[in-house]
Design a protein around this motif. Structure first.
Motif, PDB file in Angstrom:
ATOM      1  N   SER A  61       0.512  -1.130  -0.376  1.00 15.11           N
ATOM      2  CA  SER A  61       0.302   0.281   0.475  1.00 15.11           C
ATOM      3  C   SER A  61       0.669   1.015  -0.339  1.00 15.11           C
ATOM      4  CB  SER A  61      -0.902   0.423   1.479  1.00 15.11           C
ATOM      5  OG  SER A  61      -2.580  -1.098   1.073  1.00 15.11           O
ATOM      6  N   ASP A 105      -5.447  -1.489  -5.160  1.00 12.06           N
ATOM      7  CA  ASP A 105      -5.349  -2.534  -3.537  1.00 12.06           C
ATOM      8  C   ASP A 105      -5.805  -3.093  -2.656  1.00 12.06           C
ATOM      9  OD1 ASP A 105      -2.997  -2.204  -1.565  1.00 12.06           O
ATOM     10  OD2 ASP A 105      -3.160  -0.477  -0.651  1.00 12.06           O
ATOM     11  N   GLU A 106      -6.087  -4.418  -3.233  1.00 14.42           N
ATOM     12  CA  GLU A 106      -6.798  -5.579  -3.003  1.00 14.42           C
ATOM     13  C   GLU A 106      -8.025  -5.388  -2.867  1.00 14.42           C
ATOM     14  OE1 GLU A 106      -5.178  -6.867   1.792  1.00 14.42           O
ATOM     15  OE2 GLU A 106      -3.567  -6.182   0.888  1.00 14.42           O
TER      16      GLU A 106
HETATM   17 MG   LIG Z   1      -2.584  -3.117   1.958  1.00 14.17          MG
END
Ligand SMILES: [Mg+2]
Ligand SMILES: Nc1ncnc2c1ncn2[C@@H]1O[C@H](COP(=O)(O)OP(=O)(O)O)[C@@H](O)[C@H]1O
Lengths: 346, 278
Positions: free
Chosen positions: A68, A185-186
């Motif tokens: 991240s 991000d995810e």
């Molecule tokens: Mg992360």
């Protein structure tokens, strides 16, 4: 090729956070308040990589690896501590506005949609913010709707959407202004398989038909296998691997585990191409190494031992990382200059 | 070239205009508020009217105010408090406070308009919406003869200028509280406390002139009096016209100081997000 020919280029990209550490002993709380101990933590460590235009790349790594943080530097939200970063030829944190027009981002469970408004109204507001011409807006919505089936629920307030529905709207919001590079991000965490497959199809179409570049972080190896040709693997902020998923598996194993139960106690357990993770009299866990697949191990076990039960665990990134670690333990010991990434400042 | 620039300008204006709507759209999502807000306001106005009438039943003048002046000041203060009613709620999902707490503030930095600009348009929508309510209330009170109009056109225009300056002062004060959330992480208790002090010292509860001397002095040396007390005192004639220029200049001074301060705060907030990750 120059930096502008790539979608993304980083060189020795590093992020060090300064964190306050608590005092211990007498008056610890008060001393922590007035004279905090500052400690520097290097979270992304000399990351050097590049992504070509139109590539769909997976950024993998266990929790806390620095994925991240890397994405935040690529989007320009975070200023790097050192090193270089170019996104579409721009330095993201210096030209945030120019960069913003050119990139889209979805951060996991964090929504940029307006909670109380129907999803479509949120998209209309984003359209205003990004100054998207009507013709482009209409085309984009039709395009997104064709695969993501947004129109079934976009009149519902965002707070009443299911997770899968909301993330689909989130993706639409991130790509509404037709960005050439998208960071996810995810995005699919916690979604059911049907929706996951739908978003995969959507992402594939965005890359193949619209020529977007996508950087995706995920824990789901199935997703990576279905979507991404190239994998960047980071751990402790360092790039550990850059190549295809096949290369990754042949180098470190697939990360899968074979659980086996025997009908009678088994002594020494040796299976070619497998590492024994644990073994007691009646049970064992094995991990395939190198080019060996879980199926090879299953076959070998059945032919040699009195097996009553067999199960292959889903490949997951944590297990894969464990294998990467075991395989590269020596390599790492040489490479890493300090045993701990926490370094106290002078 | 020129047409392209004009076109871009027009588009930008259009964009800003549509951002204003968010506040109203949000309000529409909770339709019940459309009923509750005016009822609450009417009850407040009525109770204040009764209260002041009772206070003035044995005396003609208090703190230099007649009953009529007091009513006009107080009821208008209640109406003006409505202007920023929605703008100051810290629990709205797209407020700075909630966005910082949930990490969605990152998106504010991923847009082609700066967080400060986005905040301004978003707030302006809420303020315009509140101002519409206040204006309706004012029209009703005037039509019903409950409050007086400004005495003379000169007073009326000075009041209008002072009102706008006062609202800008209050906008900046609210903005400072909001930006402080980057550090305080939505400390609602502190915010409520602050707004109580702000309301008290700007004249929402009781005209400032009724306050003990030390509070009156504090309010005058702080920006709070500039928010509501100055425009309302000009309106009801409690501040003589010959002092109007000074009062307007003081308000303008606060506008400039607070504008510079919020600009500085935004840069600190952006630094905090971009260096330490929020
Ligand atoms: Mg992360
Ligand atoms: N603002 C911050 N201050 C201090 N440490 C941070 C900050 N942000 C992230 N970290 C730390 O950096 C590491 C990497 O975080 P992150 O990039 O979120 O990892 P990932 O996304 O790979 O799970 C974690 O150990 C996290 O605790």
């Amino acid at each position: 090729m120059s930096d502008a020919d790539f979608a993304i280029v980083t060189r020795d990209l590093t992020k060090t956070f300064s964190v306050a550490r608590r005092h211990v002993g007498r008056f610890a709380a008060i001393r922590s308040l007035f004279d905090p101990i500052r400690v520097h933590r290097t979270v992304v460590d000399k990351l050097t990589m590049s992504v070509a235009r139109g590539e769909l790349v997976a950024l993998l790594g266990p929790n806390g690896a620095g994925k991240s943080t890397s994405i935040k530097m690529l989007t320009g939200i975070l200023t790097p501590s050192s090193g270089e970063v170019f996104v579409d030829g721009r330095v993201p944190h210096r030209d945030r506005v120019g960069n913003a027009r050119n990139i889209g981002a979805v951060f996991g469970q964090k929504t940029q949609l307006w909670w109380d408004l129907p999803a479509k109204q949120s998209l209309a507001i984003l359209r205003d913010i990004f100054d998207v011409p009507k013709s482009v807006y209409d085309r984009q919505l039709a395009d997104f709707d064709a695969i993501l089936e947004l129109s079934e629920f976009w009149d519902t307030p965002v707070r009443n959407l299911s997770l899968g529905q909301r993330v689909r709207c989130e993706m639409a919001g991130a790509m509404l202004h037709d960005p050439s590079i998208v960071f996810l991000d995810e995005p699919t965490i916690g979604m059911d398989v049907v929706v996951k497959e739908q978003t995969r199809e959507f992402l594939r179409a965005q890359v193949q038909e619209r020529g977007r570049t996508i950087v995706l972080t995920t824990h789901d190896m199935t997703e990576v296998a279905r979507l991404c040709e190239r994998v960047l693997l980071i751990n402790h902020g360092r790039l550990m691997f850059d190549g295809t998923l096949e290369q990754l598996k042949s180098k470190y194993g697939s990360g899968a585990l074979v659980n086996v139960t025997f009908s009678e106690p088994v002594g020494a357990l040796e299976v070619p191409g497998a590492r024994v993770v644990s073994h007691d009299a009646m049970q064992a866990v094995l991990a395939p190494m190198g080019v060996t697949t879980p199926e090879d191990i299953v076959r070998a076990l059945i032919s040699r031992f009195p097996v009553v039960n067999l199960a292959v665990d889903e490949t997951n990134i944590e297990d894969l990382m464990r294998d990467v670690y075991l395989t590269t333990a020596d390599e790492l010991a040489h490479k890493r200059d300090s045993p701990d990434s926490d370094r106290d400042s002078a | 070239m020129t047409t392209a620039v004009l076109d871009a300008d027009r588009r930008r204006l259009h964009r800003s205009w549509r951002l204003l709507r968010v506040g109203v759209l949000n309000e529409r999502a909770y339709r019940i508020r459309l009923v509750i807000a005016p009822v609450m306001l009417a009850v407040q106005l009525y109770l204040y009217d009764r209260l002041w009438t009772a206070v003035f039943s044995h005396t003609k003048v208090t703190a230099g105010f007649t009953l009529r002046q007091t009513l006009t000041y107080s009821l208008m203060a209640l109406l003006l408090a409505r202007v920023r009613w929605n703008a100051r709620t810290v629990n709205v999902r797209d407020s700075i406070s909630v966005s910082v707490r949930e990490g969605t503030i990152a998106y504010w930095f991923l847009r082609p308009i700066s967080p400060g600009r986005f905040y301004m348009w978003r707030q302006s929508g809420d303020i315009a919406y509140g101002a519409a309510w206040a204006t309706c209330g004012y029209a009703v009170l005037r039509a019903g003869g409950v409050i007086d109009g400004p005495h003379g056109a000169a007073r009326g225009s000075v009041f209008a200028v002072s009102l706008v300056l006062g609202q800008i002062v209050l906008y900046y004060l609210g903005q400072i509280v909001d930006i402080a959330m980057f550090w305080m992480l939505s400390n609602n208790g502190v915010v409520r406390m602050y707004y109580f002090v702000q309301d008290l010292l700007s004249g929402v509860f009781v005209p400032l002139w009724f306050m003990p001397a030390f509070l009156l002095v504090a309010a005058t040396w702080l920006p709070f009096s500039s928010g509501l007390n100055v425009p309302l005192s000009l309106y009801v004639g409690r501040i003589p016209m010959k002092h109007a220029a000074f009062e307007l200049a003081l308000q303008a001074f606060w506008v400039i100081v607070l504008a510079l301060f919020t600009k500085w705060m935004w840069s600190r907030a952006a630094r905090r997000v971009t260096v330490q990750g929020g």
